[in-house]
Design an enzyme around this catalytic site. Structure first.
Site, short mmCIF file in Angstrom:
data_model
loop_
_atom_site.label_atom_id
_atom_site.label_comp_id
_atom_site.label_asym_id
_atom_site.label_seq_id
_atom_site.Cartn_x
_atom_site.Cartn_y
_atom_site.Cartn_z
CG ASP A 49 -41.90 -41.14 -10.63
OD1 ASP A 49 -42.26 -40.87 -9.47
OD2 ASP A 49 -41.62 -40.27 -11.48
CG ASN A 105 -42.23 -31.61 -14.02
OD1 ASN A 105 -41.59 -30.58 -14.19
ND2 ASN A 105 -42.70 -31.95 -12.82
#
Length: 325
Positions: A198, A9
């Site tokens: 997810d 991320n």
């Protein structure tokens, strides 16, 4: 394998879905290898369930993730696999365990995708290991049945939702299942599905708290039915519960088998993901309280609170047991 920028991320932490996909790949390899270890009809192991998985420590870009798998129990038609993930900083040599997971697989015939084959038995070092494995098998079998019975919910869009409500953060992702998503038998890899789940759960968590978020744990993921190549899947997520520092998000996958006109849309997978909010320094942040509006939302909140307290009590009991040892 080494973790690269496209695995992570914006904060540099590897996506939980990336780790889940690697865990499933390891489980699929060892299960398929075992189920073909004796002369018989060739098969591919298909993921049926993932037990609760805790993300003990984040994995960062540049670290190496080492995934190891071991078969710990076999029933007549299923295989239990224990998987451990360890991250390694190849500059310093430091290593740490990041994940431990238990997965269940069933062997499907290469000639007939709907035919479940028998599993070759394994040898146990002690009789107690077989008895404990059988107990885990019966427990997961019962839980899968209970989960399937409550899978009728759908997520509907909300017009002009207020911040911190369920409708404000709920999200959906639509994905066309292609050949690269599938096994040799033409149905979706479990790891591909978990990675998409997810991603959706992460979007829900980020919308709710507007901060950097990471996967803390995943409750049992139940794979109710196979998803065939050419299907369109809808992955939907909604907030169910918040504590002071965590968020529980319900995620389910519905499949539209366009290649098979005889089948209607069906619920294929369901699970609960738990996320935490982190500061730029990686410290836990308070989570905004979820505002429940309907009776169903209040009921789901209380159910989530029950799961949270149960998990908290179990963790405290484990710590006390470890301290006594």
């Amino acid at each position: 394998r080494i973790m690269r920028p496209d695995d992570a991320n914006v904060a540099g932490n590897v996506h939980g879905g990336t780790i889940l996909k690697m865990i499933e790949e390891a489980g699929a390899i060892i299960s398929t290898r075992h189920c073909n270890s004796q002369t018989g009809e060739p098969c591919v192991a298909a993921l049926a369930r993932v037990e609760r998985t805790d993300f003990l420590s984040p994995v960062c870009i540049g670290e190496v993730a080492n995934v190891s798998a071991e078969i710990t129990y076999t029933s007549r038609h299923s295989v239990e696999v224990q998987v451990n993930v360890m991250s390694e900083n190849i500059l310093t040599g430091a290593k740490k365990v990041t994940n431990k997971a238990t997965l269940w697989y069933v062997p499907l015939s290469l000639k007939n995708v709907n035919k479940v084959l028998e599993v070759p038995p394994i040898q146990y070092a002690r009789k107690e290991q077989e008895d404990e494995g059988k107990k885990r098998y019966e427990e997961q079998k019962l839980d899968r049945l209970e989960t399937k019975q409550r899978n009728g919910d759908v997520i509907l869009p909300v017009i002009n939702p207020e911040p911190h409500t369920v409708g404000y953060s709920q999200s959906s992702l639509i994905h066309l299942v292609g050949p690269s998503d599938c096994t040799l038998l033409g149905f979706v890899h479990g790891g591909v599905t978990m990675k998409l789940m997810d991603e959706v759960a992460g979007i829900v968590a980020a919308r709710h708290c507007k901060t950097n978020i990471v996967t803390a744990s995943v409750d049992a993921i139940n794979f109710h039915e196979k998803i065939k190549k050419g299907s369109v899947i809808t992955i939907s997520g909604r907030m169910t519960f918040t504590s002071n520092k965590s968020m529980e998000i319900e995620v389910f996958v519905d499949a539209d088998p366009f290649v098979d006109d005889s089948r209607e849309r069906y619920r294929a997978v369901s699970a609960f993901f738990t996320y935490v909010s982190l500061s730029k320094e990686g410290k836990p942040l308070p989570v905004p309280q979820l505002l429940t509006e309907t009776e169903d939302e209040k009921r789901r909140f209380e159910e989530g609170k029950g799961r949270y307290l149960q998990t908290k009590a179990k963790r405290q009991a484990q710590l006390q047991q470890a301290a006594q040892q």
